[in-house]
Design an enzyme around this catalytic site. Structure first.
Site, PDB file in Angstrom:
ATOM      1  N   ASP A  50      -9.906   0.416  15.156  1.00 31.87           N
ATOM      2  CA  ASP A  50     -10.600  -0.214  13.924  1.00 31.87           C
ATOM      3  C   ASP A  50     -11.856  -0.198  14.057  1.00 31.87           C
ATOM      4  OD1 ASP A  50      -8.534  -1.915  12.707  1.00 31.87           O
ATOM      5  OD2 ASP A  50      -9.275  -3.140  13.225  1.00 31.87           O
ATOM      6  N   GLU A  88      -7.572  -2.881  -2.232  1.00 32.65           N
ATOM      7  CA  GLU A  88      -7.142  -2.064  -1.009  1.00 32.65           C
ATOM      8  C   GLU A  88      -6.196  -0.230  -1.338  1.00 32.65           C
ATOM      9  OE1 GLU A  88      -4.815  -3.206   2.247  1.00 32.65           O
ATOM     10  OE2 GLU A  88      -6.070  -5.553   2.449  1.00 32.65           O
ATOM     11  N   MET A 137       1.101  -2.915  12.681  1.00 33.26           N
ATOM     12  CA  MET A 137       1.076  -3.948  13.986  1.00 33.26           C
ATOM     13  C   MET A 137       1.125  -3.045  15.049  1.00 33.26           C
ATOM     14  SD  MET A 137      -0.070  -5.366  11.466  1.00 33.26           S
ATOM     15  CE  MET A 137      -0.878  -7.140  12.737  1.00 33.26           C
ATOM     16  N   ASN A 178      -6.057   4.378   8.172  1.00 30.71           N
ATOM     17  CA  ASN A 178      -5.808   3.300   8.472  1.00 30.71           C
ATOM     18  C   ASN A 178      -6.272   2.322   7.298  1.00 30.71           C
ATOM     19  OD1 ASN A 178      -4.720   0.855   9.420  1.00 30.71           O
ATOM     20  ND2 ASN A 178      -6.557   0.595  10.283  1.00 30.71           N
ATOM     21  N   HIS A 192      -8.146  -1.432   5.936  1.00 30.18           N
ATOM     22  CA  HIS A 192      -8.418  -2.938   7.083  1.00 30.18           C
ATOM     23  C   HIS A 192      -8.549  -3.174   5.473  1.00 30.18           C
ATOM     24  CE1 HIS A 192      -8.877  -4.837   9.686  1.00 30.18           C
ATOM     25  NE2 HIS A 192     -10.189  -5.171  10.090  1.00 30.18           N
ATOM     26  N   ASN A 217       1.161  -1.404  -0.038  1.00 28.57           N
ATOM     27  CA  ASN A 217      -0.158   0.009   0.000  1.00 28.57           C
ATOM     28  C   ASN A 217       0.636   0.987   0.424  1.00 28.57           C
ATOM     29  OD1 ASN A 217      -3.072  -0.104   0.011  1.00 28.57           O
ATOM     30  ND2 ASN A 217      -2.485  -2.181   1.490  1.00 28.57           N
TER      31      ASN A 217
HETATM   32  C1  GRF Z   1      -2.908  -4.693   4.198  1.00 25.43           C
HETATM   33  O1  GRF Z   1      -3.995  -6.281   3.786  1.00 25.43           O
HETATM   34  C2  GRF Z   1      -3.889  -4.035   5.410  1.00 25.43           C
HETATM   35  O2  GRF Z   1      -5.231  -3.643   4.791  1.00 25.43           O
HETATM   36  C3  GRF Z   1      -4.061  -5.071   6.374  1.00 25.43           C
HETATM   37  O3  GRF Z   1      -2.242  -4.901   6.159  1.00 25.43           O
HETATM   38  C4  GRF Z   1      -1.860  -5.014   5.129  1.00 25.43           C
HETATM   39  C5  GRF Z   1      -0.273  -4.749   4.521  1.00 25.43           C
HETATM   40  O4  GRF Z   1      -0.207  -5.362   3.741  1.00 25.43           O
HETATM   41  N1  GRF Z   1      -3.608  -3.212   7.556  1.00 25.43           N
HETATM   42  P1  GRF Z   1       1.027  -4.151   2.636  1.00 25.43           P
HETATM   43  O5  GRF Z   1       2.129  -3.913   3.844  1.00 25.43           O
HETATM   44  O6  GRF Z   1       0.693  -2.759   2.735  1.00 25.43           O
HETATM   45  O7  GRF Z   1       1.601  -5.168   1.774  1.00 25.43           O
END
Ligand code: GRF
Length: 193
Positions: free
Chosen positions: A145, A174, A90, A107, A109, A15
Site C-alpha cells: 500500500d 471505489e 489478497m 491497486n 485500497h 470492482n
Molecule cells: C475493496 O474494498 C478493495 O478496496 C479492497 O478489497 C475490496 C475488494 O472488493 N482491496 P471487490 O472484490 O472488488 O468487491
C-alpha cells in the site's frame, strides 16, 4: 488509447465487474482480456465467465510464490497484457515481480493512504474514530500500500456508521474512482504514443 487489462482478484470481484462493464459500455477504450484469481472459490471468477472473459486460477495455497509469479507472468505475456488491475487481490506480489511491471500495476485500497494501510482498513477507521476515510488508487511497488498515489476520494464517516455501512459507502466510491483513474491513464497513454 486503450489498455489490454488483466484483473487480479481473490473474492467478490465487484470492482472487477465494474471495470468490465465500463469497457463493454465503451466508457473506457480498454479491454479486460484476463481475470486471474489466487483462490479457486472466488465469486468473481463466475462473474468473469459470464462476461466470457478468460479466467485462470493460480492457487496460492498450493503454489510457492516463485511458481505462482512465474505462471502469472507467462499468462500475462501470452495475452499481451499491458495493465494489471488488482481488485481485492489478497496476495502480496514480490519485489522481483513488481519490478518487471513498472507503473503497470494498479491497486485500489479502501482508505485514504497513507492512513489505515493493510487489512480491514474500514474497521481501522471506525476503531480510530476517524471523521473521514475513503479510497485510493495507487501504483503498486514493493512496499505494501506504499506505491505512488494516483487519485483518492474522501468519504465522510457519521456517528451512525459501523464497519459495514462505511465499507458500503467506500465501495460505491471505489467503483467510480477506479474508472476515473483508468480514463486518466488511457489519456496519458494516448499522449505517449
Ligand atoms: C475493496 O474494498 C478493495 O478496496 C479492497 O478489497 C475490496 C475488494 O472488493 N482491496 P471487490 O472484490 O472488488 O468487491
Amino acid at each position: 488509447m486503450g489498455f489490454r487489462i488483466a484483473i487480479l482478484i481473490s473474492g467478490r470481484g465487484s470492482n472487477m465487474k465494474n471495470i468490465i462493464e465500463a469497457c463493454n459500455k465503451k466508457k473506457l477504450c480498454s479491454s479486460v482480456n484476463l481475470v486471474v484469481s489466487n483462490k479457486s472459490n472466488a465469486y468473481g471468477l463466475k462473474v468473469a465467465s459470464k462476461y466470457k472473459i478468460e479466467t485462470h486460477i493460480l492457487d496460492s495455497k498450493s503454489l510457492a510464490t516463485e511458481s505462482f509469479e512465474s505462471l502469472l507472468d507467462k499468462i500475462l505475456k501470452k495475452n499481451n497484457i499491458n495493465l494489471i488491475c488488482l481488485a481485492g487481490f489478497m496476495k502480496i506480489l514480490s519485489k522481483g515481480f513488481v519490478k518487471k511491471w513498472p507503473k503497470m500495476i494498479l491497486n485500489i485500497h479502501p482508505s485514504i493512504l497513507p492512513y489505515f494501510k493493510g487489512l480491514n482498513a474500514q474497521k481501522q477507521a471506525i476503531e480510530n474514530n476517524a471523521k473521514y476515510s475513503g479510497c485510493t488508487v495507487h501504483f503498486v511497488n514493493d512496499v505494501m500500500d506504499g506505491g505512488e498515489i494516483i487519485d483518492q476520494k474522501i468519504v465522510n464517516i457519521s456517528t451512525h456508521d459501523d464497519e459495514d455501512s462505511l465499507s458500503k459507502k467506500i465501495l460505491m466510491e471505489e467503483h467510480k474512482l477506479y474508472i476515473k483513474v483508468l480514463k486518466k491513464l488511457e489519456k496519458d497513454y494516448g499522449k505517449s504514443k
